[in-house]
Structure formats: C-alpha cells, structure tokens
Design a protein around this motif. Structure first.
Motif, PDB file in Angstrom:
ATOM      1  N   PHE A   1      21.678 -44.097 -34.222  1.00  9.19           N
ATOM      2  CA  PHE A   1      22.963 -44.519 -33.680  1.00  9.19           C
ATOM      3  C   PHE A   1      22.883 -45.261 -32.347  1.00  9.19           C
ATOM      4  CE2 PHE A   1      23.668 -40.428 -35.970  1.00  9.19           C
ATOM      5  CZ  PHE A   1      24.299 -40.971 -37.090  1.00  9.19           C
ATOM      6  N   ASP A   2      21.825 -45.078 -31.592  1.00 12.18           N
ATOM      7  CA  ASP A   2      21.784 -45.666 -30.241  1.00 12.18           C
ATOM      8  C   ASP A   2      20.336 -45.949 -29.838  1.00 12.18           C
ATOM      9  OD1 ASP A   2      22.561 -46.531 -27.721  1.00 12.18           O
ATOM     10  OD2 ASP A   2      22.657 -44.494 -26.878  1.00 12.18           O
ATOM     11  N   TRP A   3      19.716 -46.882 -30.543  1.00  9.45           N
ATOM     12  CA  TRP A   3      18.321 -47.215 -30.253  1.00  9.45           C
ATOM     13  C   TRP A   3      18.268 -48.325 -29.211  1.00  9.45           C
ATOM     14  CZ3 TRP A   3      14.260 -44.516 -30.683  1.00  9.45           C
ATOM     15  CH2 TRP A   3      12.979 -45.074 -30.642  1.00  9.45           C
ATOM     16  N   PRO A   4      17.443 -48.206 -28.149  1.00  6.79           N
ATOM     17  CA  PRO A   4      17.404 -49.238 -27.106  1.00  6.79           C
ATOM     18  C   PRO A   4      16.781 -50.545 -27.620  1.00  6.79           C
ATOM     19  CG  PRO A   4      15.671 -47.629 -26.759  1.00  6.79           C
ATOM     20  CD  PRO A   4      16.505 -47.104 -27.880  1.00  6.79           C
ATOM     21  N   SER A   5      17.304 -51.632 -27.116  1.00  7.86           N
ATOM     22  CA  SER A   5      16.758 -52.942 -27.521  1.00  7.86           C
ATOM     23  C   SER A   5      15.501 -53.302 -26.741  1.00  7.86           C
ATOM     24  CB  SER A   5      17.825 -54.027 -27.316  1.00  7.86           C
ATOM     25  OG  SER A   5      18.276 -54.029 -25.961  1.00  7.86           O
ATOM     26  N   ASP A   6      15.331 -52.720 -25.566  1.00  5.79           N
ATOM     27  CA  ASP A   6      14.178 -53.000 -24.714  1.00  5.79           C
ATOM     28  C   ASP A   6      12.934 -52.295 -25.281  1.00  5.79           C
ATOM     29  OD1 ASP A   6      12.239 -53.057 -22.660  1.00  5.79           O
ATOM     30  OD2 ASP A   6      13.797 -53.194 -21.121  1.00  5.79           O
ATOM     31  N   THR A   7      11.911 -53.085 -25.661  1.00  2.96           N
ATOM     32  CA  THR A   7      10.697 -52.509 -26.266  1.00  2.96           C
ATOM     33  C   THR A   7       9.948 -51.596 -25.289  1.00  2.96           C
ATOM     34  OG1 THR A   7       9.482 -54.509 -25.633  1.00  2.96           O
ATOM     35  CG2 THR A   7      10.396 -54.411 -27.880  1.00  2.96           C
ATOM     36  N   GLU A   8      10.034 -51.908 -23.998  1.00  2.00           N
ATOM     37  CA  GLU A   8       9.368 -51.061 -23.006  1.00  2.00           C
ATOM     38  C   GLU A   8       9.998 -49.670 -22.979  1.00  2.00           C
ATOM     39  OE1 GLU A   8       8.508 -50.849 -18.172  1.00  2.00           O
ATOM     40  OE2 GLU A   8       9.303 -52.689 -19.064  1.00  2.00           O
ATOM     41  N   VAL A   9      11.347 -49.612 -23.060  1.00  2.00           N
ATOM     42  CA  VAL A   9      12.050 -48.341 -23.101  1.00  2.00           C
ATOM     43  C   VAL A   9      11.689 -47.598 -24.385  1.00  2.00           C
ATOM     44  CG1 VAL A   9      14.312 -47.214 -23.179  1.00  2.00           C
ATOM     45  CG2 VAL A   9      13.955 -49.159 -21.653  1.00  2.00           C
ATOM     46  N   GLN A  10      11.652 -48.342 -25.504  1.00  2.00           N
ATOM     47  CA  GLN A  10      11.303 -47.725 -26.784  1.00  2.00           C
ATOM     48  C   GLN A  10       9.953 -47.024 -26.723  1.00  2.00           C
ATOM     49  OE1 GLN A  10      11.440 -50.671 -29.904  1.00  2.00           O
ATOM     50  NE2 GLN A  10      13.557 -51.264 -29.462  1.00  2.00           N
ATOM     51  N   SER A  11       9.003 -47.663 -26.076  1.00  2.00           N
ATOM     52  CA  SER A  11       7.633 -47.146 -26.068  1.00  2.00           C
ATOM     53  C   SER A  11       7.471 -45.848 -25.271  1.00  2.00           C
ATOM     54  CB  SER A  11       6.683 -48.210 -25.506  1.00  2.00           C
ATOM     55  OG  SER A  11       6.987 -48.465 -24.128  1.00  2.00           O
ATOM     56  N   ARG A  12       8.356 -45.623 -24.307  1.00  2.00           N
ATOM     57  CA  ARG A  12       8.196 -44.422 -23.484  1.00  2.00           C
ATOM     58  C   ARG A  12       9.125 -43.271 -23.881  1.00  2.00           C
ATOM     59  NH1 ARG A  12      10.657 -47.815 -18.836  1.00  2.00           N
ATOM     60  NH2 ARG A  12      12.830 -47.122 -18.725  1.00  2.00           N
ATOM     61  N   LEU A  13       9.916 -43.456 -24.938  1.00  2.00           N
ATOM     62  CA  LEU A  13      10.821 -42.386 -25.363  1.00  2.00           C
ATOM     63  C   LEU A  13      10.048 -41.196 -25.917  1.00  2.00           C
ATOM     64  CD1 LEU A  13      13.778 -44.308 -27.066  1.00  2.00           C
ATOM     65  CD2 LEU A  13      13.578 -43.485 -24.726  1.00  2.00           C
ATOM     66  N   LYS A  14      10.550 -39.997 -25.637  1.00  2.10           N
ATOM     67  CA  LYS A  14       9.918 -38.759 -26.064  1.00  2.10           C
ATOM     68  C   LYS A  14      10.903 -37.924 -26.883  1.00  2.10           C
ATOM     69  CE  LYS A  14       6.182 -39.563 -23.585  1.00  2.10           C
ATOM     70  NZ  LYS A  14       4.882 -39.859 -24.237  1.00  2.10           N
ATOM     71  N   VAL A  15      10.351 -37.081 -27.735  1.00  3.38           N
ATOM     72  CA  VAL A  15      11.182 -36.129 -28.488  1.00  3.38           C
ATOM     73  C   VAL A  15      11.511 -34.953 -27.573  1.00  3.38           C
ATOM     74  CG1 VAL A  15      11.309 -34.598 -30.486  1.00  3.38           C
ATOM     75  CG2 VAL A  15      10.086 -36.783 -30.663  1.00  3.38           C
ATOM     76  N   PRO A  16      12.795 -34.662 -27.351  1.00  4.10           N
ATOM     77  CA  PRO A  16      13.152 -33.541 -26.462  1.00  4.10           C
ATOM     78  C   PRO A  16      12.679 -32.198 -27.033  1.00  4.10           C
ATOM     79  CG  PRO A  16      15.061 -34.930 -26.956  1.00  4.10           C
ATOM     80  CD  PRO A  16      13.982 -35.330 -27.898  1.00  4.10           C
ATOM     81  N   LEU A  17      12.497 -31.246 -26.167  1.00  5.32           N
ATOM     82  CA  LEU A  17      12.136 -29.909 -26.598  1.00  5.32           C
ATOM     83  C   LEU A  17      13.333 -29.221 -27.257  1.00  5.32           C
ATOM     84  CD1 LEU A  17      10.133 -28.704 -23.450  1.00  5.32           C
ATOM     85  CD2 LEU A  17       9.188 -29.492 -25.637  1.00  5.32           C
ATOM     86  N   GLY A  18      13.068 -28.372 -28.225  1.00  2.63           N
ATOM     87  CA  GLY A  18      14.109 -27.532 -28.799  1.00  2.63           C
ATOM     88  C   GLY A  18      15.002 -28.182 -29.822  1.00  2.63           C
ATOM     89  N   ILE A  19      14.592 -29.319 -30.433  1.00  7.06           N
ATOM     90  CA  ILE A  19      15.470 -29.976 -31.399  1.00  7.06           C
ATOM     91  C   ILE A  19      14.897 -29.953 -32.806  1.00  7.06           C
ATOM     92  CG2 ILE A  19      16.372 -31.509 -29.605  1.00  7.06           C
ATOM     93  CD1 ILE A  19      14.813 -33.800 -31.059  1.00  7.06           C
ATOM     94  N   SER A  20      13.877 -29.157 -33.050  1.00  8.50           N
ATOM     95  CA  SER A  20      13.327 -29.085 -34.406  1.00  8.50           C
ATOM     96  C   SER A  20      14.393 -28.532 -35.337  1.00  8.50           C
ATOM     97  CB  SER A  20      12.101 -28.183 -34.433  1.00  8.50           C
ATOM     98  OG  SER A  20      12.472 -26.833 -34.217  1.00  8.50           O
ATOM     99  N   GLU A  21      14.183 -28.740 -36.634  1.00 10.11           N
ATOM    100  CA  GLU A  21      15.152 -28.279 -37.625  1.00 10.11           C
ATOM    101  C   GLU A  21      15.343 -26.770 -37.538  1.00 10.11           C
ATOM    102  OE1 GLU A  21      16.002 -28.563 -42.454  1.00 10.11           O
ATOM    103  OE2 GLU A  21      14.427 -29.769 -41.512  1.00 10.11           O
ATOM    104  N   GLU A  22      14.251 -26.045 -37.371  1.00 10.41           N
ATOM    105  CA  GLU A  22      14.330 -24.590 -37.299  1.00 10.41           C
ATOM    106  C   GLU A  22      15.083 -24.134 -36.050  1.00 10.41           C
ATOM    107  OE1 GLU A  22      11.331 -20.717 -36.985  1.00 10.41           O
ATOM    108  OE2 GLU A  22      10.523 -22.705 -37.425  1.00 10.41           O
ATOM    109  N   GLU A  23      14.783 -24.756 -34.905  1.00 14.26           N
ATOM    110  CA  GLU A  23      15.449 -24.359 -33.651  1.00 14.26           C
ATOM    111  C   GLU A  23      16.925 -24.717 -33.677  1.00 14.26           C
ATOM    112  OE1 GLU A  23      12.146 -24.809 -30.184  1.00 14.26           O
ATOM    113  OE2 GLU A  23      12.480 -26.584 -31.428  1.00 14.26           O
ATOM    114  N   THR A  24      17.244 -25.893 -34.236  1.00 10.35           N
ATOM    115  CA  THR A  24      18.647 -26.306 -34.324  1.00 10.35           C
ATOM    116  C   THR A  24      19.427 -25.385 -35.244  1.00 10.35           C
ATOM    117  OG1 THR A  24      18.019 -28.612 -33.955  1.00 10.35           O
ATOM    118  CG2 THR A  24      20.204 -28.212 -34.870  1.00 10.35           C
ATOM    119  N   ALA A  25      18.836 -25.020 -36.393  1.00 11.52           N
ATOM    120  CA  ALA A  25      19.504 -24.124 -37.341  1.00 11.52           C
ATOM    121  C   ALA A  25      19.758 -22.766 -36.708  1.00 11.52           C
ATOM    122  CB  ALA A  25      18.656 -23.977 -38.598  1.00 11.52           C
ATOM    123  N   LYS A  26      18.826 -22.298 -35.886  1.00 17.14           N
ATOM    124  CA  LYS A  26      18.992 -21.007 -35.211  1.00 17.14           C
ATOM    125  C   LYS A  26      20.158 -21.051 -34.232  1.00 17.14           C
ATOM    126  CE  LYS A  26      16.390 -17.585 -32.515  1.00 17.14           C
ATOM    127  NZ  LYS A  26      15.091 -17.291 -31.865  1.00 17.14           N
TER     128      LYS A  26
END
Length: 347
Positions: free
Chosen positions: A59-84
């Motif tokens: 829904f909201d992907w950055p157009s700047d390739t430099e920003v794209q390259s440094r994005l990280k997956v936040p902690l605590g958003i796995s399917e199991e953690e979200t379902a809990k």
C-alpha cells in the motif's frame, strides 16, 4: 476544540479508570476487519531505521531506491505474533464495548480509506438523543469509596449531562489564580476544610453556566451535611433525582486501603482486585496518604453521622446497593432516571 483518543482503553479496567477520571467521549468508533486481512497488512510493514518512517510493501512502497534498500522488517509482526495479539484484542474488546452503550459504532476498515473516513466523519457529526424524560439534576450521595465518581462519569457519558465534582471544582478554582482561588488557597495549604460559603459560591458559578442549564448535571461531593444541603436548596439548585449508594463498611475499607500506585510508572494497582504482576513492582508500590485505614474510617464515620439528616431533607430518595459490579449499579441508577419517580424504593 475537542479531542480524539487512540490506543486506549485496551482493557475493561482502563475503560473504568478513564470514566472515573471524568473522560467521557461523545462518540466511540471501532474499526473492524477480518483477522486474515489484519495479519496480511501487518506482514507487509517495513520500517526505515534512519527516521522511523513506516512503509508497506503493497500500500505504501517508497519510490526512492535508496530508501527501499535500507527498509527493515519490524520486530513482532510475524503471523504467529500478530495472531496472538489479535486473540488478546478480541478477548478484551468484548469486555470494553459494554462500557460505551448508545454511543458506539462499528465501521468496517476492510474498504478504501476514504470510505472509512467519511463513515467515521458522518458518525462523529451526529448528535445523540438522550433517553432522559427531563433535564436531569442528579445528586449522588454515598461514603468515600462508594463509586460516586465512576457513576457520575457514566451518567455524563450516556446522557450528555455535566459531571460536577465539588472537589475538582475547588482545585480548578485554586489553579486559576482567581479571587475565589485566593480565598481557597490558605485552606488547602493548611489542609483545612474550605468554608461552606466559599464552596457554595464556586458551585453556584458552575451550575449557573449555560451547559448545566441546557444539558443538566450530576453533582457529587456536595452536600455532605444538612447545612450544605440547605445552602444548595436556597441557591435554587435542588436536584430532581437523589441517589444514595449504600456500600458496607468493610467493603469500603477493602476498596480504598488496598489501593497502591507504582511511583516509577504511575500505574495504579489494587492488592486484591488488580495485584502487581511482579514482586519487583510490588516492593516499590506506595499508598496514598488519604488511603490509610485511619483516614478512610474518619471519612466514613463523618458521612454516616450526617447521612440520616440528608436522607430526610431530600424527597423521594432512591437507595442503590453500590456493593456490586459498577455497570449493574449504573443500570439501577438509570432506571431511577428514566422511569417515573418512585416514592421510596430500595434497589
């Protein structure tokens, strides 16, 4: 201006605490979507560690390739953690919703954002009709710890009436640095009782304002004796509903003397009903000086010394058992407002 509150209450206990503090929303919106949709949305989140900005793979992907390259997956958003977390949410939300009858609307958030926004906007611009058959002028009486503050907050929230707490009014007057505040200051500083003539001036000023005249009011904390009741009557502010909340002596002692506060976080606990989760927290808990058994007993004794004269002064007093679930107490009080005025009843 108004306000919008997000992220709290997350539990029924928080909802009760908010209402006790007099925070009464006029509209409550619950955004709802299937768990599968929420899990999918959460899995797509990405965070920019450089500035904390949150993006989404769909829904909201950055157009700047430099920003794209440094994005990280936040902690605590796995399917199991979200379902809990969703399971915990569903358990709590079903206990929170009864706290906001008549002002609650559930809106599906599984649709375009602009549609969600306009449905929410339409709802908050609506006006609720009151069930009260008259302009309420309600007086809540009862010993300290009987639940007057919470019931006043619930009444104000449901009926749109003004919550008038005598103690809060005096503190507000003191903080305003007004002339009346300067009269009050010496009594607060010396921990002395503010004279009745000063209290009634503050009350008259508040109850005479247009919102109280137009919407009605619920008063608690005054009168506490026959002289104060007479002053209120002579000032022209006789209530048309008077409720006495009856709570056993031992229950009041239990409610108040076991309250504790965590000085590190400000979190409030009760050693019986809401004990601290760890021994470390329990060791640092503090008791408010007014919650000692000696001071609580003095307040209770003071109330009961004057209560019989107060009961006789007001016509058609309604007695309510305050030693039960707060929402059960509220239902009894509400029935005394909506239904024709009884002569003398015990609820």
């Amino acid at each position: 201006m108004g306000w919008i509150l997000d992220g709290i209450p997350e539990t029924r206990e928080q909802a009760l605490m908010i209402q006790t503090c007099g925070i009464s929303p006029r509209h409550v919106i619950v955004l709802s979507a299937p768990d599968t949709v929420l899990i999918e949305r959460n899995l797509g989140k990405r965070i920019d560690p450089y500035n904390g900005e949150v993006y989404h793979t769909t829904f909201d992907w950055p157009s700047d390739t430099e920003v794209q390259s440094r994005l990280k997956v936040p902690l605590g958003i796995s399917e199991e953690e979200t379902a809990k977390r969703l399971m915990e949410y569903h358990k709590n939300i079903n206990r929170i919703l009864p706290s906001y009858p008549k002002i609650l609307k559930v809106i599906s958030s599984d649709q375009p954002c602009v549609d969600v926004f306009y449905q929410a906007l339409t709802y908050v611009q609506s006006q609720h009709r009151s069930n009260a058959p008259f302009t309420p002028k309600i007086l809540l009486c009862g010993p300290t710890g009987s639940g007057k503050s919470l019931q006043a907050a619930l009444l104000a929230q449901k009926y749109g009436i003004i919550n008038v707490c005598c103690g809060h009014l005096l503190k507000e007057a003191l903080a305003s640095n007004s002339n009346i505040g300067e009269y009050i200051r010496p009594f607060f500083e010396q921990e002395m009782q503010v004279p009745d003539q000063i209290i009634i001036r503050v009350l008259i000023n508040r109850l005479s304002k247009q919102d109280c005249i137009r919407c009605g009011w619920v008063l608690h904390g005054f009168p506490q004796d026959l002289n104060q009741a007479t002053l209120l009557d002579n000032a022209g502010f006789m209530p048309n509903r008077v409720f006495f909340l009856n709570v056993p002596y031992d229950s009041v002692i239990e409610r108040l003397t076991l309250r504790r506060t965590d000085p590190a976080t400000g979190e409030r606990y009760h050693l019986m009903y809401k004990p601290p989760p760890t021994m470390q927290i329990q060791k640092r808990l503090m008791q408010h000086p007014e919650d000692t058994e000696e001071k609580v007993k003095l307040k209770i004794d003071s109330f009961y010394r004057n209560s019989s004269l107060l009961e006789d002064y007001f016509d058609d007093v309604i007695y309510v058992n305050g030693d039960q679930d707060p929402y059960t107490v509220f239902e009894y009080i509400e029935s005394g407002i909506i239904l024709p005025l009884p002569t003398k009843v015990t609820l």
